[in-house]
Design a protein around this motif. Structure first.
Motif, PDB file in Angstrom:
ATOM      1  N   TYR A  82       0.856  -1.183   0.000  1.00 17.20           N
ATOM      2  CA  TYR A  82       0.000   0.000   0.000  1.00 17.20           C
ATOM      3  C   TYR A  82       0.895   1.236   0.000  1.00 17.20           C
ATOM      4  N   SER A  83       0.397   2.296  -0.606  1.00 17.98           N
ATOM      5  CA  SER A  83       1.192   3.515  -0.705  1.00 17.98           C
ATOM      6  C   SER A  83       0.351   4.724  -0.366  1.00 17.98           C
ATOM      7  N   LEU A  84       1.050   5.806   0.006  1.00 18.73           N
ATOM      8  CA  LEU A  84       0.417   7.071   0.343  1.00 18.73           C
ATOM      9  C   LEU A  84       0.710   8.114  -0.725  1.00 18.73           C
ATOM     10  N   ILE A  85      -0.142   9.114  -0.803  1.00 12.42           N
ATOM     11  CA  ILE A  85       0.131  10.253  -1.677  1.00 12.42           C
ATOM     12  C   ILE A  85       1.172  11.149  -1.006  1.00 12.42           C
ATOM     13  N   GLY A  86       2.121  11.597  -1.788  1.00 14.58           N
ATOM     14  CA  GLY A  86       3.108  12.553  -1.312  1.00 14.58           C
ATOM     15  C   GLY A  86       3.094  13.774  -2.204  1.00 14.58           C
ATOM     16  N   ASN A  87       3.837  14.802  -1.832  1.00 16.33           N
ATOM     17  CA  ASN A  87       3.866  16.004  -2.669  1.00 16.33           C
ATOM     18  C   ASN A  87       4.417  15.719  -4.058  1.00 16.33           C
ATOM     19  N   HIS A  88       5.323  14.750  -4.167  1.00 16.93           N
ATOM     20  CA  HIS A  88       5.892  14.465  -5.487  1.00 16.93           C
ATOM     21  C   HIS A  88       4.946  13.667  -6.375  1.00 16.93           C
ATOM     22  N   GLU A  89       4.043  12.901  -5.789  1.00  8.45           N
ATOM     23  CA  GLU A  89       3.004  12.286  -6.614  1.00  8.45           C
ATOM     24  C   GLU A  89       2.073  13.368  -7.166  1.00  8.45           C
ATOM     25  N   LEU A  90       1.739  14.336  -6.326  1.00  7.50           N
ATOM     26  CA  LEU A  90       0.856  15.416  -6.770  1.00  7.50           C
ATOM     27  C   LEU A  90       1.472  16.226  -7.909  1.00  7.50           C
ATOM     28  N   VAL A  91       2.736  16.620  -7.755  1.00 10.27           N
ATOM     29  CA  VAL A  91       3.329  17.434  -8.827  1.00 10.27           C
ATOM     30  C   VAL A  91       3.606  16.597 -10.068  1.00 10.27           C
ATOM     31  N   SER A  92       3.772  15.295  -9.896  1.00  8.42           N
ATOM     32  CA  SER A  92       3.945  14.423 -11.064  1.00  8.42           C
ATOM     33  C   SER A  92       2.643  14.319 -11.846  1.00  8.42           C
ATOM     34  N   LEU A  93       1.524  14.273 -11.143  1.00 12.01           N
ATOM     35  CA  LEU A  93       0.235  14.290 -11.830  1.00 12.01           C
ATOM     36  C   LEU A  93       0.048  15.602 -12.585  1.00 12.01           C
ATOM     37  N   ARG A  94       0.472  16.715 -11.972  1.00 13.68           N
ATOM     38  CA  ARG A  94       0.402  18.006 -12.655  1.00 13.68           C
ATOM     39  C   ARG A  94       1.305  18.020 -13.887  1.00 13.68           C
ATOM     40  N   GLY A  95       2.536  17.515 -13.724  1.00 13.33           N
ATOM     41  CA  GLY A  95       3.464  17.475 -14.846  1.00 13.33           C
ATOM     42  C   GLY A  95       2.957  16.600 -15.973  1.00 13.33           C
ATOM     43  N   ALA A 107       6.721  21.054 -22.593  1.00 14.31           N
ATOM     44  CA  ALA A 107       6.112  21.462 -21.333  1.00 14.31           C
ATOM     45  C   ALA A 107       6.692  20.656 -20.174  1.00 14.31           C
ATOM     46  N   ALA A 108       6.887  21.319 -19.034  1.00  7.98           N
ATOM     47  CA  ALA A 108       7.310  20.658 -17.787  1.00  7.98           C
ATOM     48  C   ALA A 108       8.388  19.605 -18.029  1.00  7.98           C
ATOM     49  N   PRO A 109       9.575  19.997 -18.538  1.00  8.15           N
ATOM     50  CA  PRO A 109      10.604  19.010 -18.888  1.00  8.15           C
ATOM     51  C   PRO A 109      11.068  18.155 -17.707  1.00  8.15           C
ATOM     52  N   ARG A 110      10.945  18.670 -16.486  1.00  8.51           N
ATOM     53  CA  ARG A 110      11.358  17.896 -15.312  1.00  8.51           C
ATOM     54  C   ARG A 110      10.530  16.625 -15.178  1.00  8.51           C
ATOM     55  N   TYR A 111       9.339  16.625 -15.787  1.00  9.11           N
ATOM     56  CA  TYR A 111       8.441  15.479 -15.639  1.00  9.11           C
ATOM     57  C   TYR A 111       8.312  14.692 -16.946  1.00  9.11           C
ATOM     58  N   ALA A 112       9.358  14.733 -17.755  1.00  8.48           N
ATOM     59  CA  ALA A 112       9.360  13.972 -19.002  1.00  8.48           C
ATOM     60  C   ALA A 112       9.208  12.478 -18.737  1.00  8.48           C
ATOM     61  N   TRP A 113       9.661  12.027 -17.582  1.00  7.28           N
ATOM     62  CA  TRP A 113       9.544  10.603 -17.263  1.00  7.28           C
ATOM     63  C   TRP A 113       8.090  10.145 -17.202  1.00  7.28           C
ATOM     64  N   PRO A 261      18.083  15.093 -15.751  1.00  9.46           N
ATOM     65  CA  PRO A 261      17.300  14.962 -16.981  1.00  9.46           C
ATOM     66  C   PRO A 261      16.791  13.539 -17.147  1.00  9.46           C
ATOM     67  N   ALA A 262      15.555  13.396 -17.635  1.00  6.71           N
ATOM     68  CA  ALA A 262      14.999  12.062 -17.830  1.00  6.71           C
ATOM     69  C   ALA A 262      15.650  11.367 -19.010  1.00  6.71           C
ATOM     70  N   TRP A 263      16.223  12.148 -19.918  1.00  6.77           N
ATOM     71  CA  TRP A 263      16.946  11.554 -21.026  1.00  6.77           C
ATOM     72  C   TRP A 263      18.097  12.486 -21.346  1.00  6.77           C
ATOM     73  N   LEU A 264      19.124  11.954 -21.983  1.00  6.00           N
ATOM     74  CA  LEU A 264      20.350  12.722 -22.171  1.00  6.00           C
ATOM     75  C   LEU A 264      20.434  13.312 -23.572  1.00  6.00           C
ATOM     76  N   GLY A 265      19.389  13.955 -24.034  1.00  5.71           N
ATOM     77  CA  GLY A 265      19.402  14.634 -25.313  1.00  5.71           C
ATOM     78  C   GLY A 265      19.943  16.034 -25.165  1.00  5.71           C
ATOM     79  N   ILE A 266      20.041  16.770 -26.276  1.00  9.42           N
ATOM     80  CA  ILE A 266      20.624  18.088 -26.240  1.00  9.42           C
ATOM     81  C   ILE A 266      19.759  19.048 -25.434  1.00  9.42           C
ATOM     82  N   ARG A 267      18.403  18.844 -25.483  1.00 10.23           N
ATOM     83  CA  ARG A 267      17.531  19.734 -24.739  1.00 10.23           C
ATOM     84  C   ARG A 267      17.778  19.577 -23.241  1.00 10.23           C
TER      85      ARG A 267
END
Length: 298
Positions: A82-95, A107-113, A261-267
């Protein structure tokens, strides 16, 4: 740090109760913030998980670390987990919403994953509770904290995923706050119980062993350790941990984490979150200015 706002709560499935109760009377393993460190989670489970155990992840399973999708799916598919909601789950849903599942790649490159998430993964995050009660153990799990003297149903959703401190505003009244403020104290030391509360979210303080609350965020993603509390009937609570394999989120001089970075491209390489980019841009600007001066003098 993942800055959440009240609007993020609208991304959750409101049909799911905020508070969950598990009748689990057997052995329970409560794990601190994973932050995408799936290899360490697997190692911890291999070393300390037994058949029939109930596993509870205290939120912030994703973000900052290298394997957020894998960590989320491990949590989603592990039996009796079982898991709980955390602030990073919330911002990941936003991303995820901002990126449209990958249809808006700028958009939101930090959440490319989050582009790799399936709808079942997203729905799972949307349905996570804010607290899990374990009455057989006299315990409760929350991601960030609880305000003393306030009924569970009256606890503020935002505070439960963000608070670290309390500011006293009366003889028995407290205001929750995430950041340090004058007169603020760690909420765990003000909590009088029952129940005994297990929580995460506070890597800076590390393992916290207050009389009635235990903080389990020991900064795995920052090169610390992934820690867990083992609750077993008839035995004292045991704290176990596995050392982080490396530092996945180095800090800047101001103490904030450098995004990986979620991937190592030039961006990703040229992102302003890369600490090497600003100095390189300054050096390039100086070179071009000097070249222009020489050209004008020619």
């Amino acid at each position: 740090e993942a800055m959440v706002c009240a609007a993020d709560l609208a991304l959750l499935d409101v049909s799911v109760p905020r508070h969950m109760t598990l009748p689990a009377a057997g052995r329970v393993l409560i794990v601190g913030d994973v932050h995408g460190c799936c290899d360490e989670l697997d190692q911890l489970l291999q070393m300390h998980h037994k058949a029939g155990d109930t596993v509870i992840l205290a939120g912030d399973i994703v973000n900052k670390g290298p394997k957020s999708v894998a960590a989320l799916r491990r949590a989603r598919t592990l039996e009796q987990c079982y898991s709980l909601i955390g602030n990073h789950e919330l911002v990941s849903l936003r991303g995820r919403a901002a990126r449209g599942g990958g249809s808006s790649p700028d958009a939101a490159p930090r959440y490319a994953w989050t582009d790799e998430l399936e709808e079942a993964d997203v729905d799972w995050m949307r349905r996570l509770p804010f607290t899990i009660a374990l009455p057989a153990h006299g315990a409760m799990v929350v991601h960030a904290g609880l305000v003393p003297g306030m009924p569970l149903k009256a606890q503020d959703s935002m505070a439960m995923v963000t608070m670290r401190n309390l500011v006293r505003e009366g003889d028995a009244t407290f205001r929750p706050t995430e950041k340090a403020e004058p007169g603020a104290t760690a909420w765990a030391h003000e909590w009088r119980g029952p129940p005994h509360v297990y929580f995460g979210h506070d890597a800076k303080r590390g393992l916290q062993r207050a009389a009635h609350a235990t903080g389990l965020d020991t900064g795995c993603v920052y090169g610390g350790a992934l820690s867990a509390a083992i609750l077993e009937p008839g035995k004292s609570v045991q704290i176990v941990s596995v050392k982080a394999h490396r530092n996945y989120a180095p800090k800047r001089r101001d103490g904030t984490a450098v995004s990986i970075p979620a991937w190592l491209g030039i961006r990703g390489a040229l992102s302003m979150s890369n600490p090497l980019v600003p100095p390189a841009m300054i050096a390039l600007s100086a070179f071009l200015f000097a070249a222009a001066v020489r050209w004008l003098r020619a």
